[in-house]
Design a protein around this motif. Structure first.
Motif, PDB file in Angstrom:
ATOM      1  N   LYS A  71      -6.951  -2.867  -4.746  1.00  0.00           N
ATOM      2  CA  LYS A  71      -4.832  -2.734  -5.350  1.00  0.00           C
ATOM      3  C   LYS A  71      -4.854  -3.298  -7.146  1.00  0.00           C
ATOM      4  CE  LYS A  71      -4.630  -4.838  -1.429  1.00  0.00           C
ATOM      5  NZ  LYS A  71      -3.405  -5.350  -0.057  1.00  0.00           N
ATOM      6  N   THR A  87       0.867  -1.357  -0.328  1.00  0.00           N
ATOM      7  CA  THR A  87      -0.164   0.249   0.519  1.00  0.00           C
ATOM      8  C   THR A  87       0.710   1.610   0.114  1.00  0.00           C
ATOM      9  OG1 THR A  87      -0.196  -0.143   2.901  1.00  0.00           O
ATOM     10  CG2 THR A  87      -1.729  -1.283   0.846  1.00  0.00           C
ATOM     11  N   LYS A 117      -8.409   1.369  -6.857  1.00  0.00           N
ATOM     12  CA  LYS A 117      -7.278   1.311  -5.062  1.00  0.00           C
ATOM     13  C   LYS A 117      -7.699   0.616  -4.593  1.00  0.00           C
ATOM     14  CE  LYS A 117      -5.141   4.987  -1.622  1.00  0.00           C
ATOM     15  NZ  LYS A 117      -5.028   6.449  -2.109  1.00  0.00           N
TER      16      LYS A 117
END
Lengths: 115, 115
Positions: B71, B28, B68
């Motif tokens: 991912k 992240t 996001k």
């Protein structure tokens, strides 16, 4: 135009020889990188350098060493070449260390064959 | 372990069709996601890149979609042309001392566009 040049496009060496691959960039970049490219394995980072005389291991440093005596030049050294080091070697450079938004500029590659 | 996973390994598309290449990551801390394009005999070159503050970036026929929460990010090539035939690499990078500006590459997708 950014230019990254590599000393040879093709190289054939014998097992056990010491091999030098040279890379020169003309854009005053801080970062320089050495990758090897193999089919199905993509680009694997061998070593990189963020400053003169500084070096960091990448993901596959075994069997390789590097030298950066001048900012524009980054050398990859195979101390004792082995057949499993037959590959395409790519050099790259980028402007700033520590910044993620850094375009990497690649040279044309050196195809090394170790017999 | 592989930081960026890319699929498919190879892709064949008819001229005029849409080419889609997918990538996934775990870290992240990554905050920069470029795509590189490599033609035979050449080094990779930056094609398009995205930062995670936007969900899509378009440049001509090339679009990056970014998710996001999942991912994941993908490259879409609209109206694919034979000249797009190349190997495409996704990559990721994060700011900070631990990465020193290095890119983590996927294993590549060989795209062939048939006329």
């Amino acid at each position: 135009d950014v230019k990254v040049t590599q000393s040879s496009r093709y190289l054939v060496k014998r097992t056990g020889e010491k091999v030098f691959l040279e890379c020169v960039q003309d854009m005053d970049h801080e970062n320089m990188f050495w990758y090897r490219q193999d089919p199905g394995l993509g680009l694997r980072l061998i070593y990189f350098s963020y400053d003169v005389k500084m070096k960091e291991k990448g993901d596959i440093p075994e069997g390789y060493s590097v030298s950066r005596e001048k900012k524009e030049r980054f050398s990859l050294i195979l101390e004792s070449a082995s057949t499993n080091q037959t590959s395409m070697y790519l050099c790259a450079s980028s402007l700033l260390p520590g910044a993620s938004y850094n375009e990497q500029f690649f040279g044309p590659g050196t195809r090394l064959t170790v017999l | 372990q592989q930081q960026v996973k890319q699929s498919p390994q190879s892709l064949i598309v008819q001229k005029g069709g849409i080419s889609i290449i997918n990538c996934a990551y775990e870290n992240t801390a990554f905050d920069y996601f470029p795509w590189y394009q490599q033609f035979p005999g050449k080094g990779p070159a930056l094609l398009i890149a995205i930062r995670p503050d936007v969900s899509e970036k378009k440049e001509g026929r090339f679009t990056i979609s970014f998710n996001k929460s999942a991912k994941q990010f993908s490259l879409h090539i609209m109206d694919s042309q034979p000249g797009d035939s190349a190997t495409y690499f996704c990559a990721a990078s994060g700011e900070g001392g631990s990465t020193l500006g290095r890119l983590y590459f996927g294993r590549g997708t060989q795209l062939t566009v048939w006329p």
